[in-house]
Every structure is written in structure tokens, then in C-alpha cells.
Design an enzyme around this catalytic site. Structure first.
Site, PDB file in Angstrom:
ATOM      1  N   SER A   1       0.862  -1.178   0.000  1.00 17.26           N
ATOM      2  CA  SER A   1       0.000   0.000   0.000  1.00 17.26           C
ATOM      3  C   SER A   1       0.897   1.226   0.000  1.00 17.26           C
ATOM      4  O   SER A   1       2.074   1.149   0.384  1.00 17.26           O
ATOM      5  CB  SER A   1      -0.879  -0.001   1.258  1.00 17.26           C
ATOM      6  OG  SER A   1      -1.491   1.269   1.466  1.00 17.26           O
TER       7      SER A   1
ATOM      8  N   TYR B   1      -2.025  -0.969  10.485  1.00 16.04           N
ATOM      9  CA  TYR B   1      -2.083  -1.149   9.045  1.00 16.04           C
ATOM     10  C   TYR B   1      -0.741  -0.804   8.399  1.00 16.04           C
ATOM     11  O   TYR B   1      -0.221  -1.564   7.570  1.00 16.04           O
ATOM     12  CB  TYR B   1      -3.195  -0.282   8.462  1.00 16.04           C
ATOM     13  CG  TYR B   1      -3.394  -0.472   6.978  1.00 16.04           C
ATOM     14  CD1 TYR B   1      -4.013  -1.613   6.484  1.00 16.04           C
ATOM     15  CD2 TYR B   1      -2.980   0.501   6.069  1.00 16.04           C
ATOM     16  CE1 TYR B   1      -4.208  -1.793   5.119  1.00 16.04           C
ATOM     17  CE2 TYR B   1      -3.172   0.333   4.704  1.00 16.04           C
ATOM     18  CZ  TYR B   1      -3.782  -0.814   4.244  1.00 16.04           C
ATOM     19  OH  TYR B   1      -3.961  -0.989   2.888  1.00 16.04           O
TER      20      TYR B   1
END
Length: 270
Positions: free
Chosen positions: A144, A157
Site C-alpha cells: 500500500s 495497518y
């Protein structure tokens, strides 16, 4: 370097979003598919659609990637079923976990790390020999942009996506001298998936504040999943070790390189 027509591509998180579109593209190219997701209904519906549209051979595996033993069992099943025909592994599955470090309990933090990072490592460990044998194969790990920049409050995350980035880049270097295997690490920016809406939140989180945060995040998710999937496939075809997907991803990466300790003072204002 996508797999040869008729060989097997494994895609995790295949019931929706980028994984769903990747499965469609690979089916159109004539690949056999092994699709993995925890969403049984969504996974099986998409598999049925691919069989009907492309005549594809599609197997589905409903697996909770939060369970390490279940992931190891999945790898064993894939090797047993396909062996040297395995040619592409796309570790796409992931979850978001909102909340700062002190708000997120240890169990949720560990689950995020397992799904986003641990499962990918376990699948690579289990499938690497088969992927490299025969005519060779390829590994795709979807990190990401939050594996390049680390925003608040995304401690869990970002930790998971930075871990996946580090693993993928080191593995790329370790495999660099081999002709029949390689790795592409993908860094998507804001893609229109359900990741923000489906993000896990700490117990006791304010519902109104959460809805505002989700709405704000969804306004930043502008790229269509199909566009992201096509760019990922192009990166595999080109044997690229890194794919920054989206203008926002490329801009954030550039700011991080220029201001490695102060990038959030710029990015955070946007």
C-alpha cells in the site's frame, strides 16, 4: 511476466476490489484460477461468472487468513492440486484497522499483521518451490502507499504494509540471480474498494466520528479497481520489481524520498 496460458494463478482477496478484477483479467488470458477469500458468497458468485463468461477452470478456497494453520493448509492443498502448474501467486488480501496504537488492542493488531503480512509470507514459503519449478512463475505482493508513508492513526495497518514491503524487497534481491522466479511489490494509492467501509475499529469507537472518517477516506479513493488491476498486470508482464499505482501513490512516494522525516507535515495537510 504473466503465467503461460493454462497454468494456474492464485489470487487472494479475490471476491472484491482489485483481486476480483485481477481474476477477471487472468481468466480472459486463459489462465486456470485458484481464488481465495473469506467471503464465500462473493467468491463463489465471481467464480461462477468467470466460468460462464470465459469457460475458465476456477477453484475456490474459502479461508480465514487470520489463522496461520489455515494458510499453511491452503498452501499444501494448492501444491497438491496443481504442483508445477502453479505459475502466479498474487497476495492481494488485506484488511484495514483504524485507530491509534493505544486504542487498538493487541489481538486486533496481531490479526491485522497476520492477514496483511503473515499470510503472504506463509503462502510464499509454501508455494515458492512449485512456482520456481517447471517453466517458472512470479510472486506479486500488494502492499500500500501506507507501506511507504505512515499516517496517523494507522499504526497497525502501516506496520503490516511496511513489513510486507520489507519482506518483498529483500526477497526480490535474494531471487535476483534466478531466471525462473521473481517478485513484484505493488503500492496502490486510493482505489475504490470497500477497505475503508469494512475497516475494523477499536471497541467503543464513536460511531459518528467513524462515519465521518470513512466518508473522508472514501472521497480519496478515486481509481477504479479495474484500472489498478490492469496496471498491476502490466507491471508483472514487464517483470518490474515495483509498481506505484495511481498519481497519489507516485506523489506520496516522491515527497517521502525528498522529506524522509518530515513528509507528513506536507501530506497530512492535504
Amino acid at each position: 511476466m504473466t503465467a503461460r496460458c493454462g497454468t494456474v494463478a492464485v489470487v487472494t482477496g479475490a471476491a472484491s476490489g482489485i483481486g476480483r478484477e485481477l481474476a477477471s483479467i487472468l481468466a480472459a488470458r486463459g489462465h486456470r484460477l485458484a481464488l481465495v477469500d473469506i467471503d464465500a458468497a462473493g467468491l463463489n458468485a465471481h467464480a461462477d461468472a468467470l466460468r460462464e463468461r470465459y469457460g475458465s477452470a476456477v477453484a475456490t478456497y474459502v479461508v480465514d487468513l487470520a489463522l496461520p494453520q489455515a494458510v499453511r493448509d491452503l498452501a499444501d492443498s494448492l501444491c497438491s492440486a496443481y504442483g508445477d502448474d502453479l505459475a502466479l501467486l498474487v497476495n492481494n488480501a488485506g484488511i484495514a484497522l483504524g485507530g491509534g496504537f493505544e486504542a487498538v488492542d493487541a489481538a486486533d493488531f496481531d490479526s491485522c499483521m497476520q492477514i496483511n503480512f503473515g499470510a503472504a509470507v506463509q503462502l510464499v514459503r509454501g508455494l515458492l518451490p512449485a512456482l520456481e519449478s517447471g517453466a517458472g512463475g512470479w510472486i506479486v505482493n500488494v502492499s500500500s502507499i501506507f507501506g511507504i508513508v505512515a499516517p496517523p492513526p494507522q499504526t497497525a495497518y502501516s506496520a503490516s504494509k511496511f513489513a510486507l514491503r520489507g519482506f518483498s524487497e529483500a526477497l526480490t534481491h535474494e531471487l535476483a540471480g534466478r531466471e525462473t522466479i521473481g517478485v513484484t511489490t505493488v503500492f496502490p494509492g486510493g482505489v475504490k474498494t470497500g477497505i475503508a467501509r469494512n475497516a475494523r475499529v477499536p471497541a467503543g469507537a464513536n460511531a459518528e466520528a467513524r462515519e465521518q472518517q470513512v466518508a473522508a477516506m472514501e472521497r480519496k479513493l478515486t481509481m477504479e479497481p479495474r484500472d489498478a488491476a490492469e496496471r498491476i498486470v502490466a507491471a508483472i508482464d514487464g517483470r518490474h520489481s515495483r509498481a506505484l499505482v495511481g498519481k497519489d501513490a507516485r506523489l506520496a512516494e516522491k515527497i517521502q524520498r525528498l522529506l524522509p522525516t518530515r513528509y507528513w507535515s506536507i501530506i497530512g495537510r492535504s
